[in-house]
Design a protein around this motif. Sequence first.
Motif, PDB file in Angstrom:
ATOM      1  N   TYR A  73      43.122  68.555  47.456  1.00 58.67           N
ATOM      2  CA  TYR A  73      42.791  68.413  46.245  1.00 58.67           C
ATOM      3  C   TYR A  73      43.688  69.020  45.315  1.00 58.67           C
ATOM      4  O   TYR A  73      43.115  69.786  44.504  1.00 58.67           O
ATOM      5  CB  TYR A  73      41.276  68.574  46.384  1.00 58.67           C
ATOM      6  N   ILE A  74      43.705  67.382  44.573  1.00 58.08           N
ATOM      7  CA  ILE A  74      45.003  68.154  43.594  1.00 58.08           C
ATOM      8  C   ILE A  74      44.488  66.736  42.746  1.00 58.08           C
ATOM      9  O   ILE A  74      44.220  65.586  43.098  1.00 58.08           O
ATOM     10  CB  ILE A  74      46.640  67.705  43.709  1.00 58.08           C
ATOM     11  N   THR A  75      44.190  67.270  41.250  1.00 59.17           N
ATOM     12  CA  THR A  75      43.247  67.092  40.379  1.00 59.17           C
ATOM     13  C   THR A  75      44.426  66.668  38.856  1.00 59.17           C
ATOM     14  O   THR A  75      44.770  68.105  38.300  1.00 59.17           O
ATOM     15  CB  THR A  75      42.009  67.007  39.677  1.00 59.17           C
ATOM     16  N   THR A  77      43.436  71.943  39.696  1.00 60.95           N
ATOM     17  CA  THR A  77      43.049  71.153  38.843  1.00 60.95           C
ATOM     18  C   THR A  77      43.903  71.476  37.417  1.00 60.95           C
ATOM     19  O   THR A  77      44.326  72.220  37.194  1.00 60.95           O
ATOM     20  CB  THR A  77      41.570  71.733  38.458  1.00 60.95           C
ATOM     21  N   ILE A  78      44.902  69.972  36.810  1.00 61.58           N
ATOM     22  CA  ILE A  78      46.057  70.142  35.792  1.00 61.58           C
ATOM     23  C   ILE A  78      45.315  69.767  35.062  1.00 61.58           C
ATOM     24  O   ILE A  78      44.491  68.852  34.764  1.00 61.58           O
ATOM     25  CB  ILE A  78      47.100  70.003  36.579  1.00 61.58           C
ATOM     26  N   ASP A  79      44.463  70.599  33.396  1.00 61.24           N
ATOM     27  CA  ASP A  79      43.576  70.307  32.804  1.00 61.24           C
ATOM     28  C   ASP A  79      44.490  70.514  31.270  1.00 61.24           C
ATOM     29  O   ASP A  79      43.805  70.674  30.912  1.00 61.24           O
ATOM     30  CB  ASP A  79      42.590  71.504  32.727  1.00 61.24           C
ATOM     31  N   ALA A  80      45.648  71.094  31.916  1.00 58.94           N
ATOM     32  CA  ALA A  80      46.467  71.623  30.119  1.00 58.94           C
ATOM     33  C   ALA A  80      47.302  70.427  30.353  1.00 58.94           C
ATOM     34  O   ALA A  80      48.253  69.812  31.377  1.00 58.94           O
ATOM     35  CB  ALA A  80      46.399  72.510  30.052  1.00 58.94           C
ATOM     36  N   ASN A  81      48.142  69.902  29.051  1.00 58.65           N
ATOM     37  CA  ASN A  81      49.228  69.118  29.073  1.00 58.65           C
ATOM     38  C   ASN A  81      50.027  70.282  29.636  1.00 58.65           C
ATOM     39  O   ASN A  81      51.152  71.196  29.124  1.00 58.65           O
ATOM     40  CB  ASN A  81      49.493  68.871  27.744  1.00 58.65           C
ATOM     41  N   VAL A  82      51.263  69.451  30.226  1.00 60.28           N
ATOM     42  CA  VAL A  82      52.385  70.113  30.473  1.00 60.28           C
ATOM     43  C   VAL A  82      53.822  69.296  29.961  1.00 60.28           C
ATOM     44  O   VAL A  82      53.863  68.230  30.517  1.00 60.28           O
ATOM     45  CB  VAL A  82      52.861  69.806  32.888  1.00 60.28           C
ATOM     46  N   THR A  83      54.359  69.218  29.532  1.00 61.43           N
ATOM     47  CA  THR A  83      56.166  69.207  28.950  1.00 61.43           C
ATOM     48  C   THR A  83      57.006  69.245  29.704  1.00 61.43           C
ATOM     49  O   THR A  83      57.890  68.410  29.884  1.00 61.43           O
ATOM     50  CB  THR A  83      56.011  70.142  27.708  1.00 61.43           C
ATOM     51  N   LEU A 118      54.141  66.035  44.331  1.00 60.33           N
ATOM     52  CA  LEU A 118      52.434  65.841  44.545  1.00 60.33           C
ATOM     53  C   LEU A 118      52.325  65.641  45.611  1.00 60.33           C
ATOM     54  O   LEU A 118      52.404  64.395  46.895  1.00 60.33           O
ATOM     55  CB  LEU A 118      51.634  65.387  43.982  1.00 60.33           C
ATOM     56  N   ALA A 119      51.842  66.322  46.685  1.00 61.14           N
ATOM     57  CA  ALA A 119      51.322  66.390  48.185  1.00 61.14           C
ATOM     58  C   ALA A 119      50.269  67.129  48.382  1.00 61.14           C
ATOM     59  O   ALA A 119      50.043  67.817  47.635  1.00 61.14           O
ATOM     60  CB  ALA A 119      52.183  67.057  49.151  1.00 61.14           C
ATOM     61  N   GLY A 120      48.976  66.697  48.889  1.00 61.46           N
ATOM     62  CA  GLY A 120      47.586  66.763  49.419  1.00 61.46           C
ATOM     63  C   GLY A 120      47.172  65.371  50.169  1.00 61.46           C
ATOM     64  O   GLY A 120      47.799  64.401  49.971  1.00 61.46           O
ATOM     65  N   SER A 121      45.913  66.077  50.443  1.00 64.03           N
ATOM     66  CA  SER A 121      45.152  64.895  51.180  1.00 64.03           C
ATOM     67  C   SER A 121      44.355  64.080  49.651  1.00 64.03           C
ATOM     68  O   SER A 121      44.369  63.449  50.058  1.00 64.03           O
ATOM     69  CB  SER A 121      43.668  65.988  51.835  1.00 64.03           C
ATOM     70  N   ASP A 122      43.443  64.386  49.082  1.00 69.04           N
ATOM     71  CA  ASP A 122      43.103  63.427  48.291  1.00 69.04           C
ATOM     72  C   ASP A 122      43.648  63.998  46.447  1.00 69.04           C
ATOM     73  O   ASP A 122      43.289  65.280  46.141  1.00 69.04           O
ATOM     74  CB  ASP A 122      41.279  63.889  47.931  1.00 69.04           C
ATOM     75  N   ILE A 123      44.012  63.564  45.893  1.00 66.55           N
ATOM     76  CA  ILE A 123      44.851  63.076  44.973  1.00 66.55           C
ATOM     77  C   ILE A 123      44.250  62.236  43.824  1.00 66.55           C
ATOM     78  O   ILE A 123      44.615  61.225  44.092  1.00 66.55           O
ATOM     79  CB  ILE A 123      46.450  63.133  45.566  1.00 66.55           C
ATOM     80  N   LEU A 124      44.023  62.513  42.668  1.00 66.87           N
ATOM     81  CA  LEU A 124      43.657  61.591  41.078  1.00 66.87           C
ATOM     82  C   LEU A 124      44.933  62.410  40.509  1.00 66.87           C
ATOM     83  O   LEU A 124      44.541  63.670  40.173  1.00 66.87           O
ATOM     84  CB  LEU A 124      42.068  62.517  41.136  1.00 66.87           C
ATOM     85  N   ILE A 125      45.024  61.043  39.414  1.00 70.28           N
ATOM     86  CA  ILE A 125      45.211  61.164  38.346  1.00 70.28           C
ATOM     87  C   ILE A 125      44.854  60.594  37.794  1.00 70.28           C
ATOM     88  O   ILE A 125      44.558  59.497  37.413  1.00 70.28           O
ATOM     89  CB  ILE A 125      47.268  60.409  38.447  1.00 70.28           C
TER      90      ILE A 125
END
Length: 188
Positions: free
Chosen positions: A20-22, A5-11, A33-40
């Motif tokens: 699972y990638i969020t 889970t990425i909850d912070a700004n990546v510059t 990104l590569a994964g099963s469930d991906i939420l942008i």
Amino acid sequence: GATLTIDANVTGDLTAAGQYITVNDSIGEDVILAGSDILINGVLGDDVKIAGSDIRILKNVHGDLIVAGAFVQINSDVVIEEDLVIFAGPVIIDGTVNGDVKVTGGNITFNGVAQQDLQIRADELTLNGSVYGPATISGEKIMVGEDLAFKGDVTYWTEEGKIDLESYTEGTVRFDEAQEFDQQGVDL
């Protein structure tokens, strides 16, 4: 990792793989990104490449978006600033694409806005959006909704033969058997 889970700004860029990638915050540059469930759920600042099973895009993409997956959904308030390329099973496009749209897959629903060229090759295709450039569509079955609007020329093929697209088109409409889409050999 299994869950990322990425909850912070990546510059800069983001490259990640996991089941699972969020992405909940903005990514300033390219994303892979590569994964099963991906939420942008964060704005993506440049080009994006995603491979996965269940892919949902809820925020804007400021570059190209290239997606391969089993299921892909682009929400209605999303704007893709450049080109959109999808190879997937069920696809639902409700957002706006300012570049070209190229989609190949199983059941595809286009309710969005394509500002430039639209090319869709599908098993079953549902059209209920607006296309401002030329359109080339192909599907064993093509269904149209009352809000469909083609502003440019349309070339199409469907297994059902000629269908009424003239009522939805400001340009010319041409049935072209050379556009036949052979789903055999496409594993989705």
